[in-house]
Design an enzyme around this catalytic site. Sequence first.
Site, short mmCIF file in Angstrom:
data_model
loop_
_atom_site.label_atom_id
_atom_site.label_comp_id
_atom_site.label_asym_id
_atom_site.label_seq_id
_atom_site.Cartn_x
_atom_site.Cartn_y
_atom_site.Cartn_z
N ALA A 21 0.85 -1.19 0.00
CA ALA A 21 0.00 0.00 0.00
C ALA A 21 0.89 1.23 0.00
CB ALA A 21 -0.91 0.00 1.23
N CYS A 107 -9.82 3.35 10.26
CA CYS A 107 -9.33 3.22 8.89
C CYS A 107 -8.47 1.98 8.73
CB CYS A 107 -8.56 4.47 8.49
SG CYS A 107 -7.85 4.41 6.83
N CYS A 203 -6.26 12.71 7.86
CA CYS A 203 -6.04 12.96 6.43
C CYS A 203 -7.20 13.68 5.76
CB CYS A 203 -5.76 11.64 5.71
SG CYS A 203 -7.17 10.50 5.64
#
Length: 371
Positions: A21, A107, A203
């Site tokens: 990722a 998340c 974020c």
Amino acid sequence: RAAALWPPEASPLSTMRIAVAVSGGSDSLLALGLLRAAGHDVVALHAHFLPPGDKEHALAEAIDAQCRALGVPFAAVDLSREFRDRVITPFAAAYAAGRTPNPCAACNRDMKFGLLLNAALAQGASAIATGHFARIEPTPAGPALFRGADDTRDQSYFLSLVPQHALARAVFPLAGRRKAEHPAALAALGLTPPLPSESREICFVPGDDYRAFLESESFPLSGPGPIVLADGTRLGTHQGLWRHTIGQRKGLGVAYSEPLYVIDKAPAAHTLIVGVKAELAATVCRTGPANCLVPSEFWPETVLAQTCYRMKPRPAAARLTADGGLDIAFAESVARPTPGQVAVLYDAAGRVLAGGEIIASPGLVIPENLG
């Protein structure tokens, strides 16, 4: 299987494909470069967690350029709708309910080691690697999650809600590394992060101003209510419980003989409870259903409990409740845990035993006349 790959530099070459990722920052790019240099079959996977526009597409193209230099396939996947449903909307709902959520933990559980892991499997990968500072070790009972070597960057706290079956497919190439070493390591690999600087803020919240974000998104939020002392004495009016968090001192808008702090909330009564600093002390904490990575019968008599990211783990006794939550009793008083944050249990070796969302910090007597 994936857990046995750590450390990648010391493991035999494998035919297993690992999806890495990549966000565009230095940590994930270094993780990709290390695995590629170690000879692993890797593919880079970039997730759009926010609706992609020109800026986001340009970032993806810049990441792809770095991947081409390594000879690594690159793919981007748009998970922005799912991210909003599973992270942003619950984030707003938690604030509306009087809690202070931890979106990074959610998340990791629901997106990076949930839907993004699924996307990695669809790319033919058997494991997913990230730039987290944490360590996985294989055990006969399954993968064990430990703190990373860099105490200043350890992210095991944020990974504590990831279920064990997902951790079984996780690879953390930065487990034994320190952040300060990254620029030299990236240079040695000939890599330049498309994002030269990295934020440790949420974020999706511009400028780390969650209040402005919640208002701009028009989420349903609570309105004004009373500000009271623990004995029920009313001092003023707040403009919404979501504007305040446990331990807050500034911005209360009330005068008193000594500094006041938010010590609790009573959402049903729309009431903000304040008190002097000594009233922030707590010795107990309770969570909702916990993610147990080690069965409770194998927990040590004294665990180390952490109830926010910046807190140093403190000695405590812990047990599972009838509904699978955690009851934590600290050996000495700590700053009052905040509902919505995550409580994590460790052993002395830094292994994560369990994690759960804090639902209460019992011990504060709430007066009946809050209304």
